[in-house]
Design a protein around this motif. Sequence first.
Motif, PDB file in Angstrom:
ATOM      1  N   HIS A  43      37.590 -72.693 -59.421  1.00 23.00           N
ATOM      2  CA  HIS A  43      37.950 -72.131 -58.114  1.00 23.00           C
ATOM      3  C   HIS A  43      38.561 -70.746 -58.337  1.00 23.00           C
ATOM      4  CE1 HIS A  43      37.409 -76.060 -56.379  1.00 23.00           C
ATOM      5  NE2 HIS A  43      38.432 -76.594 -57.031  1.00 23.00           N
ATOM      6  N   SER A  76      41.465 -68.769 -56.244  1.00 23.31           N
ATOM      7  CA  SER A  76      42.401 -68.688 -55.111  1.00 23.31           C
ATOM      8  C   SER A  76      43.229 -67.408 -55.197  1.00 23.31           C
ATOM      9  CB  SER A  76      43.341 -69.892 -55.099  1.00 23.31           C
ATOM     10  OG  SER A  76      42.624 -71.088 -54.933  1.00 23.31           O
ATOM     11  N   ARG A 136      37.160 -68.459 -45.876  1.00 23.46           N
ATOM     12  CA  ARG A 136      38.259 -67.632 -45.334  1.00 23.46           C
ATOM     13  C   ARG A 136      39.016 -68.502 -44.344  1.00 23.46           C
ATOM     14  NH1 ARG A 136      37.945 -61.431 -43.283  1.00 23.46           N
ATOM     15  NH2 ARG A 136      37.988 -61.174 -45.538  1.00 23.46           N
ATOM     16  N   HIS A 137      40.354 -68.507 -44.486  1.00 24.10           N
ATOM     17  CA  HIS A 137      41.168 -69.408 -43.651  1.00 24.10           C
ATOM     18  C   HIS A 137      42.541 -68.784 -43.439  1.00 24.10           C
ATOM     19  CE1 HIS A 137      43.077 -73.136 -42.265  1.00 24.10           C
ATOM     20  NE2 HIS A 137      41.855 -73.605 -42.074  1.00 24.10           N
ATOM     21  N   GLU A 148      47.105 -70.445 -45.908  1.00 27.08           N
ATOM     22  CA  GLU A 148      46.920 -70.599 -47.354  1.00 27.08           C
ATOM     23  C   GLU A 148      47.486 -71.927 -47.865  1.00 27.08           C
ATOM     24  OE1 GLU A 148      49.014 -68.389 -46.080  1.00 27.08           O
ATOM     25  OE2 GLU A 148      50.894 -68.386 -47.196  1.00 27.08           O
ATOM     26  N   VAL A 155      44.949 -74.754 -47.264  1.00 27.62           N
ATOM     27  CA  VAL A 155      43.798 -74.671 -48.165  1.00 27.62           C
ATOM     28  C   VAL A 155      44.192 -75.094 -49.582  1.00 27.62           C
ATOM     29  CG1 VAL A 155      42.093 -73.147 -49.213  1.00 27.62           C
ATOM     30  CG2 VAL A 155      42.726 -72.804 -46.850  1.00 27.62           C
ATOM     31  N   SER A 178      38.058 -67.951 -52.686  1.00 29.62           N
ATOM     32  CA  SER A 178      38.791 -67.477 -51.504  1.00 29.62           C
ATOM     33  C   SER A 178      38.157 -66.193 -50.971  1.00 29.62           C
ATOM     34  CB  SER A 178      40.255 -67.203 -51.871  1.00 29.62           C
ATOM     35  OG  SER A 178      40.851 -66.451 -50.830  1.00 29.62           O
ATOM     36  N   TYR A 205      42.927 -66.033 -47.864  1.00 30.75           N
ATOM     37  CA  TYR A 205      43.741 -67.149 -47.347  1.00 30.75           C
ATOM     38  C   TYR A 205      45.051 -66.573 -46.817  1.00 30.75           C
ATOM     39  CZ  TYR A 205      40.897 -70.197 -50.522  1.00 30.75           C
ATOM     40  OH  TYR A 205      39.894 -70.851 -51.199  1.00 30.75           O
ATOM     41  N   THR A 223      46.565 -63.788 -50.039  1.00 32.51           N
ATOM     42  CA  THR A 223      45.580 -63.653 -51.116  1.00 32.51           C
ATOM     43  C   THR A 223      44.171 -63.360 -50.607  1.00 32.51           C
ATOM     44  OG1 THR A 223      44.720 -64.668 -53.150  1.00 32.51           O
ATOM     45  CG2 THR A 223      45.174 -66.178 -51.321  1.00 32.51           C
ATOM     46  N   HIS A 224      43.526 -62.411 -51.265  1.00 29.20           N
ATOM     47  CA  HIS A 224      42.136 -62.022 -50.978  1.00 29.20           C
ATOM     48  C   HIS A 224      41.561 -61.561 -52.324  1.00 29.20           C
ATOM     49  CE1 HIS A 224      38.623 -60.645 -49.093  1.00 29.20           C
ATOM     50  NE2 HIS A 224      39.100 -59.808 -48.188  1.00 29.20           N
TER      51      HIS A 224
END
Length: 342
Positions: free
Chosen positions: A25, A27, A124-125, A128, A131, A147, A150, A154-155
Amino acid sequence: MALSRDFAPRSIIEQVERTGIKGRHLSFIDDLSTDELGDLFLTAEMFEPYWKTGLELLRHRILCTLFFQPSTRTRFSHETAMYRLGGNVLTESNPMISSSAAKNESLYDSIRVISQYADVLVLRHPDEERVLEDIERLGSDTIPIISGGYGNVTHPTQGLLDMYTAWRAIGGDFSAMTVMIATPDLSRARSGQSFALGLARMGARIVYSGTTGLRTPDVIRTKLDAANADYQEYNDLTIVEQEQLIADEGVDLLYLPGCSVKKGDPGRDDFMRKMEEYYFTVDGLRRIEQRSGKTVGVMHSLPRNEGEFDFAIDQTPHELYFKQISFSVPLRMSLLANILGL
Ligand code: CP
């Protein structure tokens, strides 16, 4: 001159194996080590000749993009990257209207279901914590999740493309770079903060220019401290003071994370008022150049708003924000190929 022992033709497949992040993942940008970041950029450079023409490396693989917040760049460039690699895309850009999230399906269940269809998810949410908790709870019952942004913090793929652009624009040695991140609201600047975390990992110097009371979130500060980041923070500077700081600190790149406050939100007018002290101009960049001898590159995560900075910069060598868009495609090709494996 000495002959290199490991001299051999470069191979994308061997490069991806060396990166070694298959199945992971993403994040936060500091989920990646210094070596992994370097290998991602090397892979991206190998994909550059194909970012417009494509190559069939991920045939029959499926990317799902699930975006609970609006996006143009992040969603389209991941989708472009997947198509350029010969893969396919399932896209949901309005899940609260047209997916079963509108029928109250939990994020956990949605991800578990999508994992039966797709091979990788870009999400995208706005929340954070939701998620990150769900990813933890899903354990091995999910495909890799990247991600696409979030919450406010964080991006990471934006941070990666910003780093890749910086690396390509001014050379490979991050430890020789000084980057200023300037916005009235560092507390909601998820793209600038992701860039900062990546820069910290690679040993670059970071200068923050923000506002008292809207400082970098604690979760990011903890990560910067853990990385022994070389960062300084300045607050409430005027535009003239910021120009002087850029020249005196020998800043190479000026990063403007843009307005994170949506239209209609109560804080937006206040943000735009504060932006007056961040209105960098072509004349200001010339003054900096006279003082420091540097042509400072201006980066922005986009979208931008009228009044954020002088759009005449578009026609100057300082402009890097549209170049970031171009570099985002090979970078995201690299990310998808490395996370999916070849
Ligand atoms: N930079 C960025 O995240 O843009 P989008 O919101 O259009 O994806």
